[in-house]
Design a protein around this motif. Structure first.
Motif, short mmCIF file in Angstrom:
data_model
loop_
_atom_site.label_atom_id
_atom_site.label_comp_id
_atom_site.label_asym_id
_atom_site.label_seq_id
_atom_site.Cartn_x
_atom_site.Cartn_y
_atom_site.Cartn_z
N ALA A 41 -39.21 41.49 76.94
CA ALA A 41 -38.46 42.32 75.98
C ALA A 41 -39.20 43.65 75.79
O ALA A 41 -40.42 43.70 75.83
CB ALA A 41 -38.36 41.59 74.65
N ILE A 42 -38.42 44.70 75.60
CA ILE A 42 -39.02 46.03 75.40
C ILE A 42 -38.83 46.48 73.95
O ILE A 42 -37.72 46.44 73.41
CB ILE A 42 -38.37 47.07 76.34
N TYR A 43 -39.94 46.89 73.36
CA TYR A 43 -39.94 47.51 72.03
C TYR A 43 -40.62 48.87 72.16
O TYR A 43 -41.20 49.18 73.20
CB TYR A 43 -40.73 46.65 71.03
N GLY A 44 -40.59 49.67 71.12
CA GLY A 44 -41.32 50.94 71.23
C GLY A 44 -41.27 51.77 69.97
O GLY A 44 -40.56 51.45 69.01
N VAL A 45 -42.06 52.83 70.00
CA VAL A 45 -42.04 53.80 68.89
C VAL A 45 -41.48 55.11 69.44
O VAL A 45 -41.82 55.54 70.54
CB VAL A 45 -43.45 53.99 68.27
N VAL A 46 -40.60 55.75 68.64
CA VAL A 46 -39.99 57.01 69.04
C VAL A 46 -40.50 58.09 68.09
O VAL A 46 -40.42 57.95 66.87
CB VAL A 46 -38.45 56.95 68.90
N GLY A 47 -41.04 59.16 68.65
CA GLY A 47 -41.54 60.26 67.82
C GLY A 47 -41.58 61.55 68.59
O GLY A 47 -41.29 61.58 69.79
N PHE A 48 -41.93 62.65 67.89
CA PHE A 48 -42.10 63.94 68.56
C PHE A 48 -43.07 64.78 67.76
O PHE A 48 -42.69 65.33 66.73
CB PHE A 48 -40.76 64.65 68.71
N PRO A 49 -44.35 64.82 68.08
CA PRO A 49 -44.99 64.17 69.24
C PRO A 49 -45.24 62.69 68.96
O PRO A 49 -45.10 62.24 67.82
CB PRO A 49 -46.32 64.92 69.33
N VAL A 50 -45.67 61.95 69.99
CA VAL A 50 -45.87 60.51 69.76
C VAL A 50 -47.18 60.00 70.37
O VAL A 50 -47.58 58.87 70.11
CB VAL A 50 -44.65 59.72 70.30
N LYS A 51 -47.86 60.86 71.12
CA LYS A 51 -49.01 60.30 71.84
C LYS A 51 -50.19 59.93 70.93
O LYS A 51 -51.05 59.17 71.33
CB LYS A 51 -49.45 61.20 73.01
N HIS A 52 -50.16 60.42 69.67
CA HIS A 52 -51.22 60.05 68.73
C HIS A 52 -51.01 58.62 68.17
O HIS A 52 -51.90 58.07 67.54
CB HIS A 52 -51.23 61.03 67.54
N SER A 53 -49.82 58.03 68.41
CA SER A 53 -49.47 56.78 67.72
C SER A 53 -50.34 55.60 68.19
O SER A 53 -50.58 55.42 69.38
CB SER A 53 -48.00 56.44 67.98
#
Ligand code: NDP
Length: 294
Positions: free
Chosen positions: A13-25
């Motif tokens: 299963a795929i989950y995730g975080v969506v942001g802009f920017p997001v690489k700090h998450s």
């Protein structure tokens, strides 16, 4: 695919975080550790999506079988406008930080307020918020997500200071109407903050000022004092200019890592129906923030 993140073919299963920017998450490391520890076949990714592309991205999520998402800056209010099905928390705050794909229907939830209150209690050893006065800096998605629950926690007064005063006005009017607790809007400037800071017990930064290294504190150092609790929702960088100045003034301080942990744990339980492995998630966060290359 079911909302529990499993499917009959036992695909990952795929989950995730969506942001802009997001690489700090730090959410991917935390959730992947949790899935692994409970033997759940799932992967949690980071998706960098521009705000104007979010509606299209969510249409794709709807049909792709992605099992669940977290939303971070600046998507929480936009996501709310894109969805039709919500929990009561999402509905009352007008924000979404957790999406669950229920068989092709996206369901929005908000776990930020739970995360903040759990973290404030833990970090500052606060048993009750009764009669406390809180100053919330910011009136974006995160501030909207937490204001009502803060007001309902027994506090006396909620001040909201924001760069754009109209947004602080909107948030305080909405919160006072819903809770009956005294809420006051202020511009985010030295004069307005200095006038009320002596009454404040807990200062919470919910602005994104500080997210970029080198940005100055949203309030003047002279407003900070010993005995004040200062919580910055930002966790990366771990020590913002606000927290540095608050520490110097003798205030008790905390960054937003605990909020990230507790909001993430609640999202995890919503998706999987299981109790989140808090210690595993906490250790993954600790490991990520103490990485020798950082
Ligand atoms: P939004 O983009 O929705 O809102 C940003 C807020 O910050 C607005 O109030 C905006 O003011 C203010 N702001 C931005 N830049 C400045 C600046 N230079 N000076 C003063 N105010 C500024 O973001 P969110 O509300 O979703 O997130 C806010 C912060 O909270 C982020 O740093 C995010 O990382 C953090 N957060 C942490 C969580 C955790 O788990 N630890 C969970 C949720 C959020 P204006 O209205 O005038 O534009």
């Amino acid at each position: 695919m079911t909302s529990s993140g499993r499917n009959p073919e036992k695909k990952r299963a795929i989950y995730g975080v969506v942001g802009f920017p997001v690489k700090h998450s730090l959410s991917p490391g935390m959730h992947n550790a949790a899935f692994k520890s409970l033997g759940i076949k799932a992967t949690y990714l980071a998706f960098e999506v521009k705000p104007e592309d979010l509606p299209e991205f969510l249409k794709y999520v709807n049909s792709s079988g992605i099992a669940g998402l977290n939303l971070t800056v600046p998507h929480k209010e936009i996501a709310y406008k894109c969805l039709r099905n919500f929990s009561s928390e999402a509905k009352s705050t007008g924000t979404v930080n957790t999406i669950t794909n229920r068989g092709g229907k996206l369901h929005g939830d908000s776990t930020d307020a739970h995360g903040l209150l759990a973290s404030l209690k833990e970090e500052f050893n606060i048993r009750t918020f009764k009669n406390k006065t809180i100053l919330l800096l910011g009136a974006g998605g995160a501030a909207f997500a937490v204001a009502e629950k803060l007001a309902l926690s027994g506090i006396k007064t909620l001040y909201v200071a924001n760069r754009t005063l109209e947004k602080a006005d909107k948030l305080t009017q909405k919160t006072e109407r819903a809770t009956g607790v005294k809420c006051v809007a202020l511009p985010l400037d030295a004069k307005a903050v200095s006038a009320i800071i002596a009454d404040v017990d807990i200062l919470i930064n919910a602005t994104s000022a500080g997210l970029k290294r080198g940005v100055k504190s949203p309030i003047p150092a002279a407003s900070l004092r010993k005995g004040l609790f200062v919580y910055d929702m930002i966790y990366n960088p771990p020590l913002t200019a606000l927290l540095k100045e608050a520490k110097k003034a003798g205030a008790k301080t905390s960054n937003g890592l605990g909020m990230l942990l507790h909001q993430g744990a609640k999202s995890f339980s919503i998706w999987t129906g299981k109790k989140a492995p808090l210690n595993v998630m906490r250790n993954a966060l600790k490991k990520a923030t103490h990485h020798p290359c950082k």
